[in-house]
Design a protein around this motif. Structure first.
Motif, PDB file in Angstrom:
ATOM      1  N   VAL A   4       0.835  -1.203   0.000  1.00 52.17           N
ATOM      2  CA  VAL A   4       0.000   0.000   0.000  1.00 52.17           C
ATOM      3  C   VAL A   4       0.871   1.254   0.000  1.00 52.17           C
ATOM      4  CG1 VAL A   4      -1.621   1.348   1.387  1.00 52.17           C
ATOM      5  CG2 VAL A   4      -1.993  -1.109   1.071  1.00 52.17           C
ATOM      6  N   ARG A  33       2.371   2.120  -3.328  1.00 55.31           N
ATOM      7  CA  ARG A  33       1.444   2.726  -4.285  1.00 55.31           C
ATOM      8  C   ARG A  33       1.250   4.217  -4.037  1.00 55.31           C
ATOM      9  NH1 ARG A  33       1.229   0.897  -8.837  1.00 55.31           N
ATOM     10  NH2 ARG A  33      -0.598   2.226  -9.127  1.00 55.31           N
ATOM     11  N   LEU A  34       1.535   4.672  -2.834  1.00 57.00           N
ATOM     12  CA  LEU A  34       1.320   6.088  -2.495  1.00 57.00           C
ATOM     13  C   LEU A  34       2.580   6.930  -2.656  1.00 57.00           C
ATOM     14  CD1 LEU A  34      -0.900   5.681   0.701  1.00 57.00           C
ATOM     15  CD2 LEU A  34      -1.642   6.124  -1.658  1.00 57.00           C
ATOM     16  N   VAL A  78      -7.002   4.449   2.632  1.00 55.67           N
ATOM     17  CA  VAL A  78      -6.437   3.107   2.543  1.00 55.67           C
ATOM     18  C   VAL A  78      -7.313   2.180   3.375  1.00 55.67           C
ATOM     19  CG1 VAL A  78      -4.102   3.946   2.141  1.00 55.67           C
ATOM     20  CG2 VAL A  78      -4.834   3.489   4.479  1.00 55.67           C
ATOM     21  N   ARG A  92      -7.340   9.133  -4.005  1.00 56.33           N
ATOM     22  CA  ARG A  92      -6.952   7.732  -4.144  1.00 56.33           C
ATOM     23  C   ARG A  92      -7.665   6.861  -3.124  1.00 56.33           C
ATOM     24  NH1 ARG A  92      -1.586   7.549  -6.197  1.00 56.33           N
ATOM     25  NH2 ARG A  92      -1.528   5.276  -5.956  1.00 56.33           N
ATOM     26  N   VAL A 105      -7.116   2.934  -1.944  1.00 54.67           N
ATOM     27  CA  VAL A 105      -6.301   1.732  -2.080  1.00 54.67           C
ATOM     28  C   VAL A 105      -6.860   0.676  -1.134  1.00 54.67           C
ATOM     29  CG1 VAL A 105      -3.983   0.751  -1.998  1.00 54.67           C
ATOM     30  CG2 VAL A 105      -4.284   3.166  -2.593  1.00 54.67           C
ATOM     31  N   HIS A 140      -4.511   0.024 -10.919  1.00 55.95           N
ATOM     32  CA  HIS A 140      -3.541  -1.042 -10.618  1.00 55.95           C
ATOM     33  C   HIS A 140      -4.244  -2.097  -9.787  1.00 55.95           C
ATOM     34  CE1 HIS A 140       0.436  -2.793  -9.766  1.00 55.95           C
ATOM     35  NE2 HIS A 140       0.012  -2.966  -8.526  1.00 55.95           N
ATOM     36  N   GLN A 141      -3.962  -3.354 -10.105  1.00 61.67           N
ATOM     37  CA  GLN A 141      -4.530  -4.448  -9.332  1.00 61.67           C
ATOM     38  C   GLN A 141      -3.602  -5.653  -9.424  1.00 61.67           C
ATOM     39  OE1 GLN A 141      -8.378  -6.317 -10.545  1.00 61.67           O
ATOM     40  NE2 GLN A 141      -9.122  -5.724  -8.516  1.00 61.67           N
ATOM     41  N   THR A 159      -5.922  -3.312  -4.796  1.00 62.96           N
ATOM     42  CA  THR A 159      -6.610  -2.597  -5.873  1.00 62.96           C
ATOM     43  C   THR A 159      -6.471  -1.100  -5.622  1.00 62.96           C
ATOM     44  OG1 THR A 159      -8.222  -4.409  -6.062  1.00 62.96           O
ATOM     45  CG2 THR A 159      -8.769  -2.317  -7.129  1.00 62.96           C
ATOM     46  N   ASP A 160      -5.807  -0.420  -6.536  1.00 63.72           N
ATOM     47  CA  ASP A 160      -5.552   1.011  -6.431  1.00 63.72           C
ATOM     48  C   ASP A 160      -6.452   1.727  -7.419  1.00 63.72           C
ATOM     49  OD1 ASP A 160      -4.517   3.539  -6.101  1.00 63.72           O
ATOM     50  OD2 ASP A 160      -2.481   3.043  -6.728  1.00 63.72           O
ATOM     51  N   SER A 161      -7.233   2.683  -6.926  1.00 65.67           N
ATOM     52  CA  SER A 161      -8.186   3.364  -7.790  1.00 65.67           C
ATOM     53  C   SER A 161      -8.216   4.858  -7.506  1.00 65.67           C
ATOM     54  CB  SER A 161      -9.583   2.776  -7.624  1.00 65.67           C
ATOM     55  OG  SER A 161     -10.021   2.886  -6.283  1.00 65.67           O
TER      56      SER A 161
END
Length: 211
Positions: free
Chosen positions: A33, A36-37, A114, A141, A143, A190-191, A206-208
């Motif tokens: 996580v 991704r940030l 998150v 975001r 996540v 991203h997943q 899962t990043d959205s």
């Protein structure tokens, strides 16, 4: 999370930070996580389902200029988190006991949410996502890292099996979660599955972005 008794998680809170459990189970997810940030500069971060605050503490260290809010439905988990987190930061820190569908934040007031290892417990996952979309700013975001089966059949088996304990798990397959996010106004960027020892299937990150 709505209408779910926190009793199980209150009991779990005293052993949740055991070194082996954290190292093997949760640390790989938190690492993924945070990766991704990278590059984000959020003003407000919400750690939804923060548990004992392990990821919350790392978010504070990574984003010292951000207001970090840890939210959990379990008073026991939050009590453990309060003992482990700093008492103050430059931008502020808060712990909040709340249901995932009734967070009480203003619309468009959060930059990053998150949600690690809690989404599969939510009784109304579409409703929870709709609420998160409202409080995230456009471009914010979300996540999610959560238990995920590989098929709808597997999801149904897990839900029926765990329902016997009174805490059914809704471990959506990655494609189904992606579809649900897209219907709620998120763009999935991203997943992937997160490797960790001894647990199959691996959880999915899962990043959205809120559109």
């Amino acid at each position: 999370m709505a209408n779910r008794s926190p009793t199980l998680f209150d009991r779990w809170s005293s052993t949740y930070d055991a070194d082996g459990l954290q190292t093997l189970t949760y640390r790989p997810i938190h690492d993924a996580v945070l990766a991704r940030l990278k590059g984000e500069e959020p003003k407000v971060i919400l750690d939804l389902g923060c548990g004992t605050g392990q990821l919350t503490r790392r978010l504070i260290g990574r984003f010292p200029a951000s207001l970090v809010v840890g939210v959990d439905y379990s008073a026991g988990m939050l009590a453990e988190a309060a003992e482990r987190l700093p008492t103050a930061t430059p931008a502020g820190i808060a712990l909040l006991r709340a249901d995932a569908q009734h967070l009480g934040f203003r619309e468009n007031s959060v930059d990053v949410i998150v949600c690690t290892e809690s989404f599969h417990w939510y009784e109304d996952q579409p409703g929870a996502l709709a609420g998160l979309a409202k409080i995230l700013r456009p471009g914010g975001r979300l996540v999610i890292a959560s238990i995920a089966t590989t098929s709808k059949f597997g999801h149904d088996v897990v839900r029926r099996t765990t329902a016997a304990s009174g805490q059914p798990i809704r471990a959506l397959p990655p494609r189904q979660l992606r579809s649900l996010l897209q219907r709620t106004g998120f763009d999935v960027i991203h997943q992937r599955r997160i490797p960790r020892l001894g647990l199959v299937p691996w959880p999915v990150l899962t990043d959205s972005i809120r559109g």
